[in-house]
Design an enzyme around this catalytic site. Structure first.
Site, PDB file in Angstrom:
ATOM      1  N   TYR A   1       0.813  -1.192  -0.049  1.00  0.00           N
ATOM      2  CA  TYR A   1       0.025  -0.104  -0.010  1.00  0.00           C
ATOM      3  C   TYR A   1       0.921   1.299  -0.014  1.00  0.00           C
ATOM      4  O   TYR A   1       0.459   2.247  -0.418  1.00  0.00           O
ATOM      5  CB  TYR A   1      -0.966   0.178   1.338  1.00  0.00           C
ATOM      6  CG  TYR A   1      -2.170  -0.927   1.040  1.00  0.00           C
ATOM      7  CD1 TYR A   1      -2.144  -1.963   0.023  1.00  0.00           C
ATOM      8  CD2 TYR A   1      -2.945  -1.179   2.259  1.00  0.00           C
ATOM      9  CE1 TYR A   1      -3.354  -2.778  -0.060  1.00  0.00           C
ATOM     10  CE2 TYR A   1      -3.782  -2.025   2.254  1.00  0.00           C
ATOM     11  CZ  TYR A   1      -4.150  -2.921   0.874  1.00  0.00           C
ATOM     12  OH  TYR A   1      -5.247  -3.606   1.085  1.00  0.00           O
TER      13      TYR A   1
ATOM     14  N   LYS B   1       3.244 -15.596   2.204  1.00  0.00           N
ATOM     15  CA  LYS B   1       3.193 -16.339   1.049  1.00  0.00           C
ATOM     16  C   LYS B   1       4.710 -16.693   0.599  1.00  0.00           C
ATOM     17  O   LYS B   1       5.111 -16.149  -0.597  1.00  0.00           O
ATOM     18  CB  LYS B   1       2.600 -15.584  -0.169  1.00  0.00           C
ATOM     19  CG  LYS B   1       2.245 -16.416  -1.408  1.00  0.00           C
ATOM     20  CD  LYS B   1       1.220 -17.494  -0.848  1.00  0.00           C
ATOM     21  CE  LYS B   1       0.921 -18.246  -2.299  1.00  0.00           C
ATOM     22  NZ  LYS B   1       0.160 -19.432  -2.341  1.00  0.00           N
TER      23      LYS B   1
ATOM     24  N   ASP C   1     -11.271  -8.580   7.145  1.00  0.00           N
ATOM     25  CA  ASP C   1     -12.896  -8.498   6.831  1.00  0.00           C
ATOM     26  C   ASP C   1     -13.471  -9.764   6.816  1.00  0.00           C
ATOM     27  O   ASP C   1     -14.423  -9.932   7.029  1.00  0.00           O
ATOM     28  CB  ASP C   1     -12.567  -7.871   5.457  1.00  0.00           C
ATOM     29  CG  ASP C   1     -12.502  -6.479   5.464  1.00  0.00           C
ATOM     30  OD1 ASP C   1     -12.265  -5.980   6.563  1.00  0.00           O
ATOM     31  OD2 ASP C   1     -12.501  -5.672   4.556  1.00  0.00           O
TER      32      ASP C   1
ATOM     33  N   ASP D   1      -5.384  -6.831   5.550  1.00  0.00           N
ATOM     34  CA  ASP D   1      -6.611  -6.266   5.133  1.00  0.00           C
ATOM     35  C   ASP D   1      -7.861  -7.187   4.761  1.00  0.00           C
ATOM     36  O   ASP D   1      -8.791  -6.952   5.111  1.00  0.00           O
ATOM     37  CB  ASP D   1      -6.538  -4.948   3.866  1.00  0.00           C
ATOM     38  CG  ASP D   1      -7.532  -4.251   3.567  1.00  0.00           C
ATOM     39  OD1 ASP D   1      -8.525  -4.214   4.149  1.00  0.00           O
ATOM     40  OD2 ASP D   1      -7.207  -3.450   2.710  1.00  0.00           O
TER      41      ASP D   1
ATOM     42  N   ASP E   1      -3.422 -18.321   1.393  1.00  0.00           N
ATOM     43  CA  ASP E   1      -4.227 -18.729   0.642  1.00  0.00           C
ATOM     44  C   ASP E   1      -5.074 -20.002   1.618  1.00  0.00           C
ATOM     45  O   ASP E   1      -6.153 -20.183   1.989  1.00  0.00           O
ATOM     46  CB  ASP E   1      -4.090 -19.253  -0.626  1.00  0.00           C
ATOM     47  CG  ASP E   1      -2.869 -20.293  -0.687  1.00  0.00           C
ATOM     48  OD1 ASP E   1      -2.012 -20.015   0.385  1.00  0.00           O
ATOM     49  OD2 ASP E   1      -2.503 -20.777  -1.570  1.00  0.00           O
TER      50      ASP E   1
END
Length: 359
Positions: A140, A190, A250, A246, A222
């Site tokens: 970001y 990852k 959620d 992020d 994942d």
């Protein structure tokens, strides 16, 4: 005297923040708190008024405050303006300017809402996990970034980068929280594909010896996304980077029945923080007195606990929320048969009453 800056923002932000401020005033009355608050503009509302989603006057007030209570920002109205002036950029600048690197997102299922979760009650009953998200680094904020033309077509590019010091800093927060919770820390990365997260994993492993009382595990992002909906109670504290955090937080919100129930805290190295619900500005219901204010009220409880160090007050606010849910009061997002549908203001009033009653 402690100073709290209130930033209502856009969409449903002003409505839900109004209810949280009512709870703040009730807490001040019950516990005789020396706390003052003032409001300022941020996001689209600030852009409309001053042409900047984070005016210098707001940033100055944020720097002077002991803690910040934030509503929500953004909406279709501002999607067409230049990228640097969009409401979301104001929030990113605020986090970066204040050094709010540690984002804490608890996913706790109140027993009264087990039926509201999208998963079976036996899978989520008793859920209490904490996602620790690095907030001021990663993709970001990485440079270079942008949109360019390559071989006659447009190409978008972003840079994922983490320094070892950034990883160590967020890991120290996560290890510390795991110590006082269930003693388990799962680091999400990852590392099989991304060198950045290979460094992330190596750094976590290098720190584990300093925390022998914390059991450390690793999981690819994942798989972590799958495990959150398959067997979420296996987790205690999860720590991960900005992008993965992020998304996963959620997802975890929906385990609790509604994203309208998920608070968050974003802290600097001295526990000064910005506290906000994890949901967005919900422009489709803005101004309709339908939004769930409980995530914002629970964010206020986190503000009391982490930045003002008023644990008794934080506990009382959380107990008041649980008491209201026990009475069967529900906003539309968590409503189920047999409950009483209430508005934003009615829910806020009910929490205030429960808090003042000292339930």
């Amino acid at each position: 005297m402690k100073q709290v800056l209130v930033l209502p923002g856009d969409g449903i932000g002003p409505e839900i923040v109004t209810e949280a401020v009512k709870v703040l005033e009730a807490a001040k009355s019950r516990f005789h708190l020396q706390v003052e608050h003032q409001q300022a503009l941020v996001g689209g509302a600030a852009y409309d008024a001053e042409g900047d989603p984070l005016p210098e006057s707001t940033l100055a007030k944020a720097r002077a405050a002991d803690a910040i209570l934030f509503g929500s920002i953004g909406g279709p109205k501002w999607e067409a303006i230049e990228r640097d002036k969009r409401p979301e950029r104001g929030l990113l600048r605020l986090r970066s300017s204040l050094g709010l690197f540690a984002n804490l997102r608890p996913a706790i299922l109140f027993p009264q809402l087990a039926a509201a979760s999208s998963l079976k009650p036996e899978i989520v009953s008793g859920l209490d996990i904490l996602i620790v998200r690095e907030l001021t680094g990663g993709i970001y904020f990485g440079q270079p970034r942008g949109i360019r033309e390559v071989d006659g077509e447009k190409e978008g590019y972003n840079t994922l980068v983490y320094r070892e010091s950034e990883i160590r800093r967020i890991a120290q927060v996560a290890f510390g929280l795991a110590r006082v919770r269930g003693g388990k820390l799962c680091s999400v990365d990852k590392a099989n594909v991304l060198e950045t997260t290979e460094l992330w994993r190596d750094t976590i492993n290098g720190m584990a010896g300093d925390y022998p009382d914390v059991a450390v595990s690793h999981m690819y992002v994942d798989n972590a996304a799958m495990q959150l909906v398959r067997a979420p109670k296996q987790f205690d504290v999860l720590v991960t980077g900005n992008f993965f955090g992020d998304i996963l937080s959620d997802e975890a919100a929906m385990l609790t029945g509604s994203i309208g129930m998920l608070p968050s805290a974003s802290l600097d190295e001295n526990r000064k923080g910005l506290y906000e619900p994890c949901h967005g500005s919900a422009p489709d219901i803005a101004g309709q007195n339908k939004a769930n204010p409980l995530a914002t009220i629970l964010s206020l409880a986190m503000l009391m606990r982490y930045s003002l160090e008023l644990t008794e007050v934080a506990d009382a606010i959380e107990k008041a929320v649980e008491a209201v849910l026990e009475r069967g009061l529900r906003t539309a997002d968590i409503f189920s048969d047999g409950c009483q549908l209430v508005s934003t203001t009615e829910m806020g009033d009910a929490v205030v009453a429960a808090l003042l009653e000292g339930v």
